[in-house]
Design a protein around this motif. Structure first.
Motif, short mmCIF file in Angstrom:
data_model
loop_
_atom_site.label_atom_id
_atom_site.label_comp_id
_atom_site.label_asym_id
_atom_site.label_seq_id
_atom_site.Cartn_x
_atom_site.Cartn_y
_atom_site.Cartn_z
N GLY A 120 0.82 -1.21 0.00
CA GLY A 120 0.00 0.00 0.00
C GLY A 120 0.84 1.25 0.00
O GLY A 120 0.61 2.18 -0.77
N LEU A 121 1.84 1.28 0.86
CA LEU A 121 2.71 2.44 0.92
C LEU A 121 3.52 2.59 -0.37
O LEU A 121 3.74 3.70 -0.84
N LYS A 122 3.90 1.46 -0.95
CA LYS A 122 4.62 1.50 -2.22
C LYS A 122 3.75 2.14 -3.31
O LYS A 122 4.21 2.96 -4.09
N LEU A 123 2.46 1.79 -3.33
CA LEU A 123 1.56 2.36 -4.32
C LEU A 123 1.35 3.85 -4.07
O LEU A 123 1.36 4.64 -5.01
N ILE A 124 1.17 4.25 -2.81
CA ILE A 124 1.00 5.67 -2.48
C ILE A 124 2.25 6.44 -2.91
O ILE A 124 2.16 7.51 -3.51
N ARG A 125 3.43 5.90 -2.63
CA ARG A 125 4.68 6.56 -3.03
C ARG A 125 4.74 6.72 -4.54
O ARG A 125 5.10 7.78 -5.06
N SER A 126 4.39 5.67 -5.27
CA SER A 126 4.44 5.71 -6.73
C SER A 126 3.44 6.73 -7.28
O SER A 126 3.77 7.51 -8.19
N PHE A 127 2.24 6.76 -6.70
CA PHE A 127 1.24 7.72 -7.15
C PHE A 127 1.71 9.15 -6.88
O PHE A 127 1.62 10.02 -7.77
N VAL A 128 2.20 9.42 -5.68
CA VAL A 128 2.66 10.77 -5.32
C VAL A 128 3.80 11.18 -6.26
O VAL A 128 3.86 12.33 -6.70
N GLN A 129 4.69 10.26 -6.58
CA GLN A 129 5.80 10.57 -7.47
C GLN A 129 5.27 10.94 -8.86
O GLN A 129 5.70 11.95 -9.43
N ASN A 131 2.29 11.98 -9.66
CA ASN A 131 1.41 13.14 -9.55
C ASN A 131 2.18 14.44 -9.29
O ASN A 131 1.66 15.52 -9.50
N GLY A 132 3.42 14.33 -8.83
CA GLY A 132 4.19 15.52 -8.48
C GLY A 132 3.89 16.03 -7.09
O GLY A 132 4.25 17.14 -6.73
N GLY A 133 3.25 15.17 -6.28
CA GLY A 133 2.90 15.54 -4.92
C GLY A 133 4.05 15.32 -3.96
O GLY A 133 5.23 15.34 -4.36
N GLU A 134 3.70 15.08 -2.71
CA GLU A 134 4.73 14.93 -1.68
C GLU A 134 4.24 13.97 -0.60
O GLU A 134 3.06 13.96 -0.26
N TRP A 144 11.57 12.33 6.94
CA TRP A 144 11.74 11.71 5.63
C TRP A 144 10.70 12.33 4.70
O TRP A 144 9.52 12.43 5.06
N CYS A 145 11.11 12.75 3.51
CA CYS A 145 10.17 13.36 2.57
C CYS A 145 10.51 12.97 1.14
O CYS A 145 11.67 13.06 0.73
N GLN A 146 9.49 12.54 0.40
CA GLN A 146 9.63 12.29 -1.02
C GLN A 146 8.82 13.36 -1.74
O GLN A 146 7.61 13.47 -1.57
N SER A 147 9.52 14.16 -2.53
CA SER A 147 8.88 15.19 -3.35
C SER A 147 9.19 14.82 -4.79
O SER A 147 10.36 14.87 -5.20
N ALA A 148 8.16 14.41 -5.52
CA ALA A 148 8.33 13.82 -6.84
C ALA A 148 9.26 12.61 -6.67
O ALA A 148 8.96 11.73 -5.89
N SER A 149 10.43 12.60 -7.31
CA SER A 149 11.32 11.45 -7.17
C SER A 149 12.50 11.72 -6.23
O SER A 149 13.35 10.87 -6.03
N ARG A 150 12.56 12.91 -5.64
CA ARG A 150 13.65 13.27 -4.73
C ARG A 150 13.29 12.93 -3.29
O ARG A 150 12.22 13.27 -2.81
N VAL A 151 14.19 12.26 -2.60
CA VAL A 151 13.97 11.89 -1.20
C VAL A 151 14.95 12.66 -0.32
O VAL A 151 16.15 12.73 -0.61
N THR A 152 14.42 13.24 0.75
CA THR A 152 15.21 13.94 1.76
C THR A 152 15.01 13.23 3.08
O THR A 152 13.88 12.90 3.44
N CYS A 153 16.09 12.98 3.80
CA CYS A 153 16.01 12.26 5.07
C CYS A 153 17.06 12.83 6.01
O CYS A 153 18.22 12.95 5.63
#
Length: 189
Positions: A120-129, A131-134, A144-153
């Motif tokens: 489920g989390l994998k799908l949400i991550r893929s959708f957010v990526q 969609n250009g969301g976060e 931890w933050c994924q903004s599009a395909s960039r991850v900040t931790c």
């Protein structure tokens, strides 16, 4: 979306809340199959709070920002954090932001037995990526933050009581989303 507190055993009530408040005309278009999987992903985030946090409640809220064409949805608990679940399961110390990063890797789980998780989390991550969301997760002293395909931790200067998962969806997105392919059974079991 009103701030609502759920007992961790009230997954059905949470599911009803999520569907009622996220089924909006502003949401990007998704096929029925993807919509079902999207809600399963959101349900899994709630289930993770219920299973791993040892918190007596899970709080949920959200907001649609028409001017910014953005919808934010947050699920939070006041529990032991991802680092606490990791240490309890594996018995080895880890820094909070590293625990979040570990939890976001495919196949990482503190679940025991034959309870599947992570899709489920994998799908949400893929959708957010796409969609250009976060997607932002704050837990213990980690960020931890994924903004599009960039991850900040990174580590936070002060601790955070529990875990909060916030995902933001770009509602100006006019793409039609569908499941790319059937899930790989090895990802489930």
């Amino acid at each position: 979306m009103p701030l609502t507190e759920f007992n961790p055993n009230n997954g059905v009530l949470f599911s009803q809340y999520a569907r009622m408040h996220l089924k909006r005309p502003e949401m990007p278009r998704m096929t029925e199959a993807l919509t079902l999987k999207f809600y399963e992903g959101i349900d899994e985030i709630f289930a993770n709070c219920a299973l791993h946090s040892n918190s007596p409640s899970v709080s949920v809220s959200g907001q649609f920002y028409p001017r910014y064409e953005n919808l934010a949805f947050a699920i939070s608990d006041g529990g032991r954090g991802i680092v606490g679940a990791y240490v309890d399961k594996y018995g080895t110390p880890i820094r909070p932001h590293e625990a979040i990063n570990w939890a976001m890797l495919p196949g990482s789980t503190t679940r025991s037995g034959d309870i599947p998780g992570g899709l489920g989390l994998k799908l949400i991550r893929s959708f957010v990526q796409s969609n250009g969301g976060e997607l932002t997760i704050v837990s213990g002293g980690g960020y931890w933050c994924q903004s599009a395909s960039r991850v900040t931790c990174h580590a936070l200067p002060t601790g955070f009581p529990g875990t909060s998962v916030v995902f933001e969806i770009v509602t100006s997105d006019r793409n039609q989303y569908d499941l790319g392919s059937a899930p790989d059974p090895r990802d489930i079991w």
